[in-house]
Motif scaffolding. Sequence first.
Motif, PDB file in Angstrom:
ATOM      1  N   GLY A   1      40.230  51.734  28.194  1.00 55.77           N
ATOM      2  CA  GLY A   1      39.422  52.489  27.253  1.00 55.77           C
ATOM      3  C   GLY A   1      39.127  51.720  25.984  1.00 55.77           C
ATOM      4  N   GLN A   2      37.975  52.035  25.373  1.00 54.90           N
ATOM      5  CA  GLN A   2      37.477  51.334  24.186  1.00 54.90           C
ATOM      6  C   GLN A   2      37.483  49.825  24.441  1.00 54.90           C
ATOM      7  N   SER A   3      38.330  49.062  23.765  1.00 52.85           N
ATOM      8  CA  SER A   3      38.374  47.613  23.974  1.00 52.85           C
ATOM      9  C   SER A   3      39.759  47.135  24.384  1.00 52.85           C
ATOM     10  N   VAL A   4      40.579  48.057  24.878  1.00 51.62           N
ATOM     11  CA  VAL A   4      41.962  47.732  25.240  1.00 51.62           C
ATOM     12  C   VAL A   4      41.995  47.041  26.603  1.00 51.62           C
ATOM     13  N   VAL A   5      42.540  45.834  26.613  1.00 58.36           N
ATOM     14  CA  VAL A   5      42.679  45.064  27.852  1.00 58.36           C
ATOM     15  C   VAL A   5      44.133  44.616  27.980  1.00 58.36           C
ATOM     16  N   LYS A   6      44.654  44.713  29.175  1.00 50.94           N
ATOM     17  CA  LYS A   6      46.039  44.310  29.454  1.00 50.94           C
ATOM     18  C   LYS A   6      46.033  43.242  30.536  1.00 50.94           C
ATOM     19  N   ILE A   7      46.712  42.146  30.279  1.00 51.97           N
ATOM     20  CA  ILE A   7      46.803  41.051  31.246  1.00 51.97           C
ATOM     21  C   ILE A   7      48.259  40.879  31.636  1.00 51.97           C
ATOM     22  N   VAL A   8      48.540  40.982  32.907  1.00 54.52           N
ATOM     23  CA  VAL A   8      49.892  40.791  33.409  1.00 54.52           C
ATOM     24  C   VAL A   8      49.898  39.567  34.315  1.00 54.52           C
ATOM     25  N   THR A   9      50.555  38.509  33.856  1.00 58.45           N
ATOM     26  CA  THR A   9      50.651  37.279  34.626  1.00 58.45           C
ATOM     27  C   THR A   9      52.007  37.238  35.325  1.00 58.45           C
ATOM     28  N   GLU A  10      52.311  36.132  35.939  1.00 58.87           N
ATOM     29  CA  GLU A  10      53.591  36.015  36.646  1.00 58.87           C
ATOM     30  C   GLU A  10      54.773  36.165  35.692  1.00 58.87           C
ATOM     31  N   ASN A  11      54.589  35.688  34.432  1.00 59.32           N
ATOM     32  CA  ASN A  11      55.720  35.670  33.509  1.00 59.32           C
ATOM     33  C   ASN A  11      55.501  36.408  32.200  1.00 59.32           C
ATOM     34  N   HIS A  12      54.275  36.866  31.929  1.00 61.32           N
ATOM     35  CA  HIS A  12      53.986  37.443  30.626  1.00 61.32           C
ATOM     36  C   HIS A  12      53.063  38.656  30.721  1.00 61.32           C
ATOM     37  N   THR A  13      53.139  39.490  29.694  1.00 66.56           N
ATOM     38  CA  THR A  13      52.217  40.605  29.525  1.00 66.56           C
ATOM     39  C   THR A  13      51.531  40.471  28.174  1.00 66.56           C
ATOM     40  N   ILE A  14      50.218  40.578  28.174  1.00 64.38           N
ATOM     41  CA  ILE A  14      49.415  40.380  26.971  1.00 64.38           C
ATOM     42  C   ILE A  14      48.527  41.606  26.786  1.00 64.38           C
ATOM     43  N   LEU A  15      48.485  42.114  25.574  1.00 66.40           N
ATOM     44  CA  LEU A  15      47.584  43.207  25.227  1.00 66.40           C
ATOM     45  C   LEU A  15      46.524  42.710  24.257  1.00 66.40           C
ATOM     46  N   ILE A  16      45.290  43.110  24.470  1.00 65.67           N
ATOM     47  CA  ILE A  16      44.208  42.797  23.541  1.00 65.67           C
ATOM     48  C   ILE A  16      43.719  44.108  22.920  1.00 65.67           C
ATOM     49  N   ASP A  17      43.673  44.129  21.588  1.00 66.21           N
ATOM     50  CA  ASP A  17      43.151  45.265  20.818  1.00 66.21           C
ATOM     51  C   ASP A  17      43.723  46.609  21.286  1.00 66.21           C
ATOM     52  N   PRO A  18      45.041  46.811  21.111  1.00 68.13           N
ATOM     53  CA  PRO A  18      45.705  47.993  21.689  1.00 68.13           C
ATOM     54  C   PRO A  18      45.510  49.293  20.906  1.00 68.13           C
ATOM     55  N   PHE A  19      44.294  49.790  20.901  1.00 72.90           N
ATOM     56  CA  PHE A  19      43.979  51.094  20.304  1.00 72.90           C
ATOM     57  C   PHE A  19      44.366  52.174  21.305  1.00 72.90           C
ATOM     58  N   ILE A  20      45.586  52.684  21.155  1.00 68.86           N
ATOM     59  CA  ILE A  20      46.159  53.617  22.126  1.00 68.86           C
ATOM     60  C   ILE A  20      46.259  55.024  21.524  1.00 68.86           C
ATOM     61  N   THR A  21      47.009  55.156  20.446  1.00 70.93           N
ATOM     62  CA  THR A  21      47.158  56.450  19.784  1.00 70.93           C
ATOM     63  C   THR A  21      45.832  56.865  19.147  1.00 70.93           C
ATOM     64  N   GLY A  22      45.391  58.082  19.453  1.00 75.25           N
ATOM     65  CA  GLY A  22      44.114  58.553  18.927  1.00 75.25           C
ATOM     66  C   GLY A  22      42.922  58.164  19.770  1.00 75.25           C
ATOM     67  N   ASN A  23      43.158  57.464  20.861  1.00 80.36           N
ATOM     68  CA  ASN A  23      42.092  57.048  21.773  1.00 80.36           C
ATOM     69  C   ASN A  23      42.176  57.911  23.026  1.00 80.36           C
ATOM     70  N   ASP A  24      41.341  58.918  23.104  1.00 72.88           N
ATOM     71  CA  ASP A  24      41.395  59.859  24.225  1.00 72.88           C
ATOM     72  C   ASP A  24      41.018  59.228  25.555  1.00 72.88           C
TER      73      ASP A  24
END
Length: 226
Positions: A7-30
Amino acid sequence: MKVSFHGQSVVKIVTENHTILIDPFITGNDTCDLHGEEENPDAILLTHGHNDHVGDTISIAKRTNCLIVAPNELAVYMESRGLNAHPMHIGGAHTFDFGKVKFTPAFHGSMFEDEEGNKIYGGMPGGILLSVENKTIYHAGDTALFSDLKLIGEMNQIDLAFLPIGDNFTMGPEDALIAADWIKAKRIVPMHYNTFPLIEQDGEAFANKVKTGQGIALKPGEGIEL
């Protein structure tokens, strides 16, 4: 590696060893399916300092001590809050243990209101080229259409791109289709739309009109394997 849209611009990348979040607008984002208190990223990447992009960064980073990678002024502010931040700027690249980050231009603004009501200038907005596991992901951030997007396409082999289509605050679908032609990504995902009435758009219609690469309108929680 799995890349998912939330949603919005939130992107999650899960690699073999890491987790990366881009622009984590979560609270208040329906439109977001994530729960900030459940996220444990190794790194948060921020394109710019608007509340609908900074989002839950501070609360997540306080709890997890994850690295925040952001434009210089925004990173300096995060450091002043006692958080672990790495400052960058437009055109600069740096290789981290999770991958290589390069900030690209974006034509937009950058200011957010913190928990105390202070207006914080976030520096120049940007897009992000993330190279990890021999793949390149382009998150354009919030931006208008501008001709240097052609250079981004010419200089990089982009496997997956996220482009804003909401209009009013960013480019709309028509301009985003031109951007898609210019960046030449293998797959294009629309973002920054339908979070509130002013930016309502038809993501499926946009994806179906993409001519260069494959357009894919992901619903929040859906992802792509790279």
